[in-house]
Enzyme design. Sequence first.
Site, mmCIF file in Angstrom:
data_model
loop_
_atom_site.group_PDB
_atom_site.id
_atom_site.type_symbol
_atom_site.label_atom_id
_atom_site.label_comp_id
_atom_site.label_asym_id
_atom_site.label_seq_id
_atom_site.Cartn_x
_atom_site.Cartn_y
_atom_site.Cartn_z
ATOM 1 N N HIS A 19 -25.113 5.451 -37.235
ATOM 2 C CA HIS A 19 -24.371 5.038 -36.034
ATOM 3 C C HIS A 19 -25.373 4.677 -34.938
ATOM 4 C CE1 HIS A 19 -21.800 5.211 -32.518
ATOM 5 N NE2 HIS A 19 -20.781 5.039 -33.335
ATOM 6 N N GLU A 46 -20.567 -2.860 -36.268
ATOM 7 C CA GLU A 46 -20.290 -2.304 -34.954
ATOM 8 C C GLU A 46 -21.266 -2.891 -33.948
ATOM 9 O OE1 GLU A 46 -17.950 1.530 -34.954
ATOM 10 O OE2 GLU A 46 -20.031 2.114 -34.965
HETATM 11 C C1 PEP Z 1 -17.956 4.033 -32.444
HETATM 12 O O1 PEP Z 1 -18.674 4.671 -31.683
HETATM 13 O O2 PEP Z 1 -18.094 4.071 -33.668
HETATM 14 C C2 PEP Z 1 -16.907 3.229 -31.823
HETATM 15 C C3 PEP Z 1 -16.355 2.281 -32.539
HETATM 16 O O3 PEP Z 1 -16.607 3.541 -30.548
HETATM 17 P P1 PEP Z 1 -15.501 2.863 -29.606
HETATM 18 O O4 PEP Z 1 -14.277 2.618 -30.435
HETATM 19 O O5 PEP Z 1 -15.255 3.861 -28.514
HETATM 20 O O6 PEP Z 1 -16.091 1.592 -29.112
#
Ligand code: PEP
Length: 249
Positions: free
Chosen positions: A95, A166
Site C-alpha cells: 500500500h 491505486e
Molecule cells: C486506500 O487507502 O487503499 C484507499 C483506497 O483509500 P481511500 O478510499 O480513502 O482513498
Amino acid sequence: MKKIIVANWKCNPQTLREAQKMFLELKQGIGRGEKAEAVVCPPFVYLARAAEIFKGSKIKLGGQNCALTEGGPYTGEISAVMLKNLGAKYVILGHSERRAIGEDNVLINQKIKNVLKGGLTPIVCLGETAQQKQNNETFLILEQQVREVLQKITSTQVGKIILAYEPIWAIGGGQSCPADFALTVALFIRKIISQIANPTIARRVSLLYGGSVDSANAEDYLKTEIFSGLLVGGASLKIKEFLKIASLT
Ligand code: PEP
C-alpha cells in the site's frame, strides 16, 4: 466474474468495542443479494474477534500487511501464516502508505512470494504519485512496479494475485481518478501482465481500482469487466456506505 470489494480500515477504529460494532453491522447488512466477495481488512488486533463474528457469513478477512518471513526474530512483525491461521484469506501488500515509510518493489516482491507460500491471496497495490502523473510518468512507473513486484513469480502464481491500481494522488483526498484514465491504466497493466505471464492470465488476473471510491462513483469502475472490483479506504469505515457499494455489484 464475481467482483471483489475490499475494505481497508487502515489504523481505525481505536477500540475493540467500536470494531465489534462495525463487524456486527457488516454481518447483518451483507448477504442480501449482492454477488460480490466482500473482504474486510481491519487492524491485526481485531482480526481474531472479526473471525468469530463472521463465522458462517460470506464476509472474508484480510490483513493490511505482513512480514517477509514465516516467523523468527522479527520484533513487531505478523506473519502470513499467523494471518491464515486466524482465518484471513487475503493480505494487502505494498500500500502507498507503507511504500511511504520505506517499502519498495523488491521488498513487496519478497512479501508476495512469502504470502503465496503461506496460502493467502496477496492484494498488491500499484500507483503513481501526483508528481509522477504531472511529469507524464504514470505508465513508466506502473510498468516498473508491475515488472519488479512480479519478478521471478511463475505465470500460474501471477494468476493467483490480486492487483490494485491505486493512484496515490486519488487516495484519501476525495478526488477520485476519472474512470476513463483508470481504465486506460488498467488495460496497460493487463498488457504488461500479458508479456510477463500470458494473455489468458492477463485477461483473468483480478485488478481492482482504489482511490476515493464511494457509493456515488463506485459504479463507474464496477460497470466494466476491466476492473474486477474495488479497494475502499475512507468510505469503508462508514458501514452503510460500504454495504451500499457492495450492493452495486
Ligand atoms: C486506500 O487507502 O487503499 C484507499 C483506497 O483509500 P481511500 O478510499 O480513502 O482513498
